[in-house]
Design a protein around this motif. Structure first.
Motif, PDB file in Angstrom:
ATOM      1  N   PHE A 191       0.822  -1.213   0.000  1.00  0.00           N
ATOM      2  CA  PHE A 191       0.000   0.000   0.000  1.00  0.00           C
ATOM      3  C   PHE A 191       0.854   1.260   0.000  1.00  0.00           C
ATOM      4  O   PHE A 191       0.333   2.360   0.134  1.00  0.00           O
ATOM      5  CB  PHE A 191      -0.929   0.010   1.218  1.00  0.00           C
ATOM      6  N   GLY A 192       2.154   1.100  -0.098  1.00  0.00           N
ATOM      7  CA  GLY A 192       3.059   2.245  -0.110  1.00  0.00           C
ATOM      8  C   GLY A 192       3.345   2.806   1.268  1.00  0.00           C
ATOM      9  O   GLY A 192       3.778   3.953   1.398  1.00  0.00           O
ATOM     10  N   LEU A 193       3.129   2.014   2.310  1.00  0.00           N
ATOM     11  CA  LEU A 193       3.378   2.480   3.677  1.00  0.00           C
ATOM     12  C   LEU A 193       4.838   2.253   4.047  1.00  0.00           C
ATOM     13  O   LEU A 193       5.452   1.273   3.612  1.00  0.00           O
ATOM     14  CB  LEU A 193       2.478   1.734   4.666  1.00  0.00           C
ATOM     15  N   PRO A 194       5.411   3.131   4.870  1.00  0.00           N
ATOM     16  CA  PRO A 194       6.798   2.932   5.303  1.00  0.00           C
ATOM     17  C   PRO A 194       6.930   1.741   6.250  1.00  0.00           C
ATOM     18  O   PRO A 194       5.946   1.258   6.808  1.00  0.00           O
ATOM     19  CB  PRO A 194       7.136   4.243   6.025  1.00  0.00           C
ATOM     20  N   ARG A 195       8.155   1.288   6.438  1.00  0.00           N
ATOM     21  CA  ARG A 195       8.425   0.148   7.316  1.00  0.00           C
ATOM     22  C   ARG A 195       8.131   0.478   8.778  1.00  0.00           C
ATOM     23  O   ARG A 195       7.617  -0.356   9.518  1.00  0.00           O
ATOM     24  CB  ARG A 195       9.883  -0.286   7.167  1.00  0.00           C
ATOM     25  N   SER A 196       8.457   1.699   9.216  1.00  0.00           N
ATOM     26  CA  SER A 196       8.243   2.085  10.618  1.00  0.00           C
ATOM     27  C   SER A 196       7.975   3.582  10.709  1.00  0.00           C
ATOM     28  O   SER A 196       8.134   4.311   9.740  1.00  0.00           O
ATOM     29  CB  SER A 196       9.469   1.712  11.466  1.00  0.00           C
ATOM     30  N   GLY A 197       7.569   4.011  11.901  1.00  0.00           N
ATOM     31  CA  GLY A 197       7.296   5.419  12.146  1.00  0.00           C
ATOM     32  C   GLY A 197       5.905   5.829  11.711  1.00  0.00           C
ATOM     33  O   GLY A 197       5.064   4.987  11.390  1.00  0.00           O
ATOM     34  N   PRO A 198       5.639   7.143  11.684  1.00  0.00           N
ATOM     35  CA  PRO A 198       4.317   7.624  11.283  1.00  0.00           C
ATOM     36  C   PRO A 198       3.965   7.167   9.865  1.00  0.00           C
ATOM     37  O   PRO A 198       4.789   7.217   8.961  1.00  0.00           O
ATOM     38  CB  PRO A 198       4.466   9.149  11.339  1.00  0.00           C
ATOM     39  N   GLY A 199       2.733   6.698   9.703  1.00  0.00           N
ATOM     40  CA  GLY A 199       2.281   6.215   8.413  1.00  0.00           C
ATOM     41  C   GLY A 199       2.483   4.729   8.193  1.00  0.00           C
ATOM     42  O   GLY A 199       1.982   4.165   7.231  1.00  0.00           O
ATOM     43  N   ALA A 200       3.208   4.067   9.096  1.00  0.00           N
ATOM     44  CA  ALA A 200       3.443   2.627   8.972  1.00  0.00           C
ATOM     45  C   ALA A 200       2.217   1.859   9.460  1.00  0.00           C
ATOM     46  O   ALA A 200       1.427   2.362  10.258  1.00  0.00           O
ATOM     47  CB  ALA A 200       4.669   2.219   9.790  1.00  0.00           C
ATOM     48  N   LEU A 220      -2.953   6.063  16.553  1.00  0.00           N
ATOM     49  CA  LEU A 220      -3.364   5.266  15.397  1.00  0.00           C
ATOM     50  C   LEU A 220      -4.495   5.968  14.664  1.00  0.00           C
ATOM     51  O   LEU A 220      -5.157   6.841  15.219  1.00  0.00           O
ATOM     52  CB  LEU A 220      -3.869   3.888  15.843  1.00  0.00           C
ATOM     53  N   ARG A 221      -4.731   5.558  13.416  1.00  0.00           N
ATOM     54  CA  ARG A 221      -5.915   6.004  12.694  1.00  0.00           C
ATOM     55  C   ARG A 221      -6.226   5.015  11.585  1.00  0.00           C
ATOM     56  O   ARG A 221      -5.356   4.266  11.141  1.00  0.00           O
ATOM     57  CB  ARG A 221      -5.778   7.414  12.165  1.00  0.00           C
ATOM     58  N   ALA A 249      -7.158   4.325   7.749  1.00  0.00           N
ATOM     59  CA  ALA A 249      -6.988   4.958   6.444  1.00  0.00           C
ATOM     60  C   ALA A 249      -7.512   4.027   5.363  1.00  0.00           C
ATOM     61  O   ALA A 249      -7.411   2.808   5.480  1.00  0.00           O
ATOM     62  CB  ALA A 249      -5.510   5.257   6.197  1.00  0.00           C
ATOM     63  N   ARG A 250      -8.090   4.606   4.337  1.00  0.00           N
ATOM     64  CA  ARG A 250      -8.519   3.816   3.187  1.00  0.00           C
ATOM     65  C   ARG A 250      -7.305   3.516   2.317  1.00  0.00           C
ATOM     66  O   ARG A 250      -6.403   4.341   2.184  1.00  0.00           O
ATOM     67  CB  ARG A 250      -9.571   4.579   2.391  1.00  0.00           C
ATOM     68  N   ILE A 251      -7.296   2.336   1.719  1.00  0.00           N
ATOM     69  CA  ILE A 251      -6.124   1.972   0.913  1.00  0.00           C
ATOM     70  C   ILE A 251      -6.119   2.678  -0.436  1.00  0.00           C
ATOM     71  O   ILE A 251      -5.098   2.678  -1.112  1.00  0.00           O
ATOM     72  CB  ILE A 251      -5.995   0.437   0.729  1.00  0.00           C
ATOM     73  N   ASP A 252      -7.223   3.325  -0.793  1.00  0.00           N
ATOM     74  CA  ASP A 252      -7.236   4.102  -2.038  1.00  0.00           C
ATOM     75  C   ASP A 252      -6.878   5.571  -1.787  1.00  0.00           C
ATOM     76  O   ASP A 252      -7.054   6.413  -2.647  1.00  0.00           O
ATOM     77  CB  ASP A 252      -8.586   3.984  -2.738  1.00  0.00           C
ATOM     78  N   ASN A 253      -6.361   5.879  -0.605  1.00  0.00           N
ATOM     79  CA  ASN A 253      -5.887   7.211  -0.211  1.00  0.00           C
ATOM     80  C   ASN A 253      -6.974   8.275  -0.128  1.00  0.00           C
ATOM     81  O   ASN A 253      -6.668   9.458  -0.138  1.00  0.00           O
ATOM     82  CB  ASN A 253      -4.764   7.693  -1.132  1.00  0.00           C
ATOM     83  N   ALA A 254      -8.246   7.896  -0.048  1.00  0.00           N
ATOM     84  CA  ALA A 254      -9.316   8.874   0.161  1.00  0.00           C
ATOM     85  C   ALA A 254      -9.183   9.442   1.576  1.00  0.00           C
ATOM     86  O   ALA A 254      -8.665   8.782   2.485  1.00  0.00           O
ATOM     87  CB  ALA A 254     -10.674   8.223  -0.026  1.00  0.00           C
ATOM     88  N   VAL A 255      -9.636  10.659   1.753  1.00  0.00           N
ATOM     89  CA  VAL A 255      -9.461  11.342   3.034  1.00  0.00           C
ATOM     90  C   VAL A 255     -10.331  10.739   4.129  1.00  0.00           C
ATOM     91  O   VAL A 255      -9.859  10.475   5.229  1.00  0.00           O
ATOM     92  CB  VAL A 255      -9.761  12.853   2.882  1.00  0.00           C
ATOM     93  N   THR A 294      -9.528  -0.947   4.164  1.00  0.00           N
ATOM     94  CA  THR A 294      -8.879   0.018   5.048  1.00  0.00           C
ATOM     95  C   THR A 294      -7.644  -0.623   5.676  1.00  0.00           C
ATOM     96  O   THR A 294      -7.454  -1.829   5.624  1.00  0.00           O
ATOM     97  CB  THR A 294      -9.827   0.467   6.179  1.00  0.00           C
ATOM     98  N   VAL A 295      -6.825   0.211   6.290  1.00  0.00           N
ATOM     99  CA  VAL A 295      -5.652  -0.234   7.026  1.00  0.00           C
ATOM    100  C   VAL A 295      -5.476   0.697   8.215  1.00  0.00           C
ATOM    101  O   VAL A 295      -5.764   1.887   8.125  1.00  0.00           O
ATOM    102  CB  VAL A 295      -4.391  -0.257   6.117  1.00  0.00           C
ATOM    103  N   VAL A 296      -5.057   0.162   9.352  1.00  0.00           N
ATOM    104  CA  VAL A 296      -4.802   0.998  10.528  1.00  0.00           C
ATOM    105  C   VAL A 296      -3.329   1.366  10.512  1.00  0.00           C
ATOM    106  O   VAL A 296      -2.453   0.504  10.418  1.00  0.00           O
ATOM    107  CB  VAL A 296      -5.164   0.257  11.837  1.00  0.00           C
TER     108      VAL A 296
END
Length: 157
Positions: A29-38, A105-106, A108-114, A151-153
């Motif tokens: 999904f283009g998420l980083p390995r660690s930190g914010p956004g992972a 945490l939050r 997020a949709r995997i299609d990057n919708a807000v 979605t993904v958390v």
């Protein structure tokens, strides 16, 4: 090898060509390995839902009293209903629940919708309330409730 369920469940863990991609959680999904956004780990997710459940229990007890309608069973359903409303509404509008906010945490949709949106939040919360879909997880750590709603958390801090 692709699991049988990957063929019909949206948000499938199968990568291009039908197999898993094999990288870190959330890489597809283009998420980083660690930190914010992972992608969030199971421990934080469990902690967040525990906080939400306890908050639902507190609210239900405050409004319904410790013995609503004379049975423990009714209190259980009241707690579940309060938790459901708290989780679904806050996820649909803000993408977070109080427990998720506390643990960074939050959703997020995997299609990057807000916004997660009402239909996805209702389905995700209903499946999460059944418990089992949340325990069956894919290579990205997403339960069936996240896969079904695409979605993904993720971590916010």
């Amino acid at each position: 090898m692709t699991r049988w369920i990957d063929s019909w469940l949206p948000g499938s863990a199968a990568g291009p060509g039908g197999g898993p991609t094999g990288g870190h959680r959330g890489e597809r999904f283009g998420l980083p390995r660690s930190g914010p956004g992972a992608a969030a780990g199971f421990g934080r997710r469990l902690g967040a839902i525990t906080i939400d459940w306890l908050l639902g229990y507190l609210i239900a007890t405050l409004f319904a009293g410790p013995d609503p309608f004379g049975t423990q069973s009714n209190l259980s359903w009241t707690v579940w209903l309060v938790w459901f409303l708290l989780t679904a509404v806050s996820t649909a509008i803000f993408g977070v629940t109080p427990g998720m906010t506390a643990l960074g945490l939050r959703v997020a949709r995997i299609d990057n919708a807000v916004l997660v949106g009402v239909p996805r939040a209702l389905l995700r919360t209903a499946l999460l309330g059944l418990v089992v879909p949340a325990l069956v997880r894919d290579d990205d750590g997403r339960g069936w409730h996240d896969r079904a709603t695409r979605t993904v958390v993720i971590r916010t801090r």
